[in-house]
Write a protein that holds these residues in place. Structure first.
Motif, short mmCIF file in Angstrom:
data_model
loop_
_atom_site.label_atom_id
_atom_site.label_comp_id
_atom_site.label_asym_id
_atom_site.label_seq_id
_atom_site.Cartn_x
_atom_site.Cartn_y
_atom_site.Cartn_z
N ASP A 6 13.04 -1.05 43.42
CA ASP A 6 11.68 -0.56 43.21
C ASP A 6 10.75 -1.16 44.26
O ASP A 6 10.79 -2.35 44.55
CB ASP A 6 11.18 -0.94 41.82
N GLY A 7 9.90 -0.31 44.80
CA GLY A 7 8.88 -0.76 45.73
C GLY A 7 9.33 -0.87 47.16
O GLY A 7 8.48 -1.07 48.05
N VAL A 65 -0.45 2.01 46.55
CA VAL A 65 0.63 2.17 45.56
C VAL A 65 -0.03 2.63 44.26
O VAL A 65 -0.79 1.89 43.64
CB VAL A 65 1.39 0.85 45.34
N PRO A 99 0.29 4.04 40.47
CA PRO A 99 1.07 4.35 39.26
C PRO A 99 0.72 5.74 38.75
O PRO A 99 -0.46 6.12 38.73
CB PRO A 99 0.63 3.27 38.27
N GLU A 133 -6.53 4.48 42.95
CA GLU A 133 -5.80 3.24 43.26
C GLU A 133 -5.63 2.96 44.74
O GLU A 133 -4.55 3.12 45.32
CB GLU A 133 -4.43 3.28 42.61
N GLU A 174 10.50 5.57 39.62
CA GLU A 174 9.57 4.45 39.47
C GLU A 174 8.26 4.87 38.83
O GLU A 174 7.51 4.04 38.34
CB GLU A 174 9.25 3.84 40.83
N GLU A 175 7.95 6.16 38.91
CA GLU A 175 6.65 6.69 38.49
C GLU A 175 5.53 6.05 39.32
O GLU A 175 4.55 5.53 38.79
CB GLU A 175 6.42 6.54 36.99
N LYS A 176 5.72 6.14 40.63
CA LYS A 176 4.69 5.65 41.56
C LYS A 176 4.62 6.56 42.77
O LYS A 176 5.60 7.20 43.16
CB LYS A 176 5.02 4.21 42.02
N TYR A 191 3.55 6.26 46.90
CA TYR A 191 3.26 5.38 48.01
C TYR A 191 2.58 6.23 49.08
O TYR A 191 3.16 7.20 49.57
CB TYR A 191 4.56 4.75 48.54
#
Length: 336
Positions: A153-154, A166, A168, A244, A307-309, A311
């Motif tokens: 993740d990330g 990043v 969410p 965000e 991840e439900e994100k 980038y």
């Protein structure tokens, strides 16, 4: 103007490298939406990548041209213009080195228009196809990548970037990506929609949350929806839109009525089984707003579904400084 936050995702020695499942050229049509080359039953076509869609679709005309057999299903799709379809067909689909021998497509009514300069546009790729992977939209480099979710993740930002936002998100069961935003200080949920040329605000939200009056000097008539003179659309220029780590100054949003909810709640429609909405409190329909391509095309957007994100960085052209270097390619893979 778009500004980014300061968060960077660097690869770690104990993490597997990002692996590209397939990578294809991506073209923005004259409708500002992203199209990619595919083969359907080995015929060369283009499909619109639509993160705001429900199910991968072909146009009825393309299905006829390819001599596909249509069948009626119990699934009913309702489009943003209120159009509906229950017809489906099956065919093989190849995109780069990714191939599915038996892909199901819903058949799109003729009300849907594609870019006039993408002559072979035949339908859309929707979340049911995209979400088993990470979806990487390199709008600056005109590349679309599907990347394996087998990574830490990330650890996904493979392109040079001074800062990364990043974000969410909430990935719904249908694959829709809902992003928390603030519009002129009001907290709203926005659908990330590469299938929308422009960013959109729900008319009910414009009236109820912002006190805007349809047809007023602050929210004048901007046109109509899908050529239907009786369905007016409006526009309003807001002061700011933020999410965000990203800030967009003075965005102009198109304001439209929610025809999806109207159609789904029609007591005279032909919905079957559990698809009928029994309560107006069910969150189905247009939602608060849509983040469309007028904003997204300025960015490099990496969608990590698992991840439900998101980038996000500003887009960089492939020939410019800091051009993207693609992750490790994977040998040909078949999606069943």
């Amino acid at each position: 103007m778009i500004c980014g936050s300061i968060e960077m995702a660097w690869a770690a020695d104990d993490c597997p490298p990002l692996t590209t499942i397939t990578s294809v050229e991506m073209k923005l049509g004259d409708d500002d939406r992203p199209y990619v080359p595919v083969k359907i039953n080995d015929a060369s076509k283009s499909l619109l990548i639509d993160t705001g869609g429900f199910f991968t679709e072909l146009s009825e005309s393309a299905a006829e041209e390819l001599h596909l057999n249509a069948r009626r299903t119990r699934v009913l799709l309702v489009g943003v213009s209120g159009d509906t379809t229950q017809l489906a067909a099956s065919a093989s689909l190849a995109m780069g080195n990714l191939r599915a021998e038996h892909m199901d497509f819903m058949l799109m009514p003729s009300v849907h228009e594609m870019a006039s300069d993408v002559k072979d546009a035949a339908g859309i790729l929707a979340p049911n196809f995209l979400r088993p992977y990470d979806a990487d939209f390199d709008f600056g480099g005109n590349k679309f990548n599907l990347i394996s979710q087998k990574h830490c993740d990330g650890k996904v930002v493979y392109w040079p970037a001074d800062s990364v936002a990043v974000v969410p998100v909430d990935v719904k069961p249908d694959g829709h990506i809902v992003v928390p935003v603030e519009l002129d200080g009001e907290k709203l949920d926005a659908l990330l929609d590469t299938g929308a040329s422009t960013s959109v605000l729900n008319l009910e939200v414009a009236e109820g949350t912002f006190g805007l009056k349809p047809g007023s000097s602050e929210m004048p008539v901007a046109g109509n929806l899908f050529g239907k003179a009786e369905i007016a659309t409006y526009s309003h220029r807001f002061k700011s839109l933020s999410l965000e780590g990203l800030s967009i100054s003075n965005p102009t949003l198109r304001v439209i009525p929610d025809l999806v909810r109207t159609k789904m709640l029609d007591p005279h429609d032909s919905l079957e089984g559990e698809t009928r909405i029994k309560s107006p409190d069910v969150q189905t329909g247009l939602g608060h707003m849509i983040l469309g391509m007028d904003i997204l095309r300025q960015l490099h957007v990496y969608v990590a579904y698992k991840e439900e994100k998101l980038y996000i960085t500003p887009a960089k052209t492939a020939a410019g400084p800091g051009a993207a270097k693609a992750p490790t390619p994977l040998a040909a893979e078949t999606k069943s």
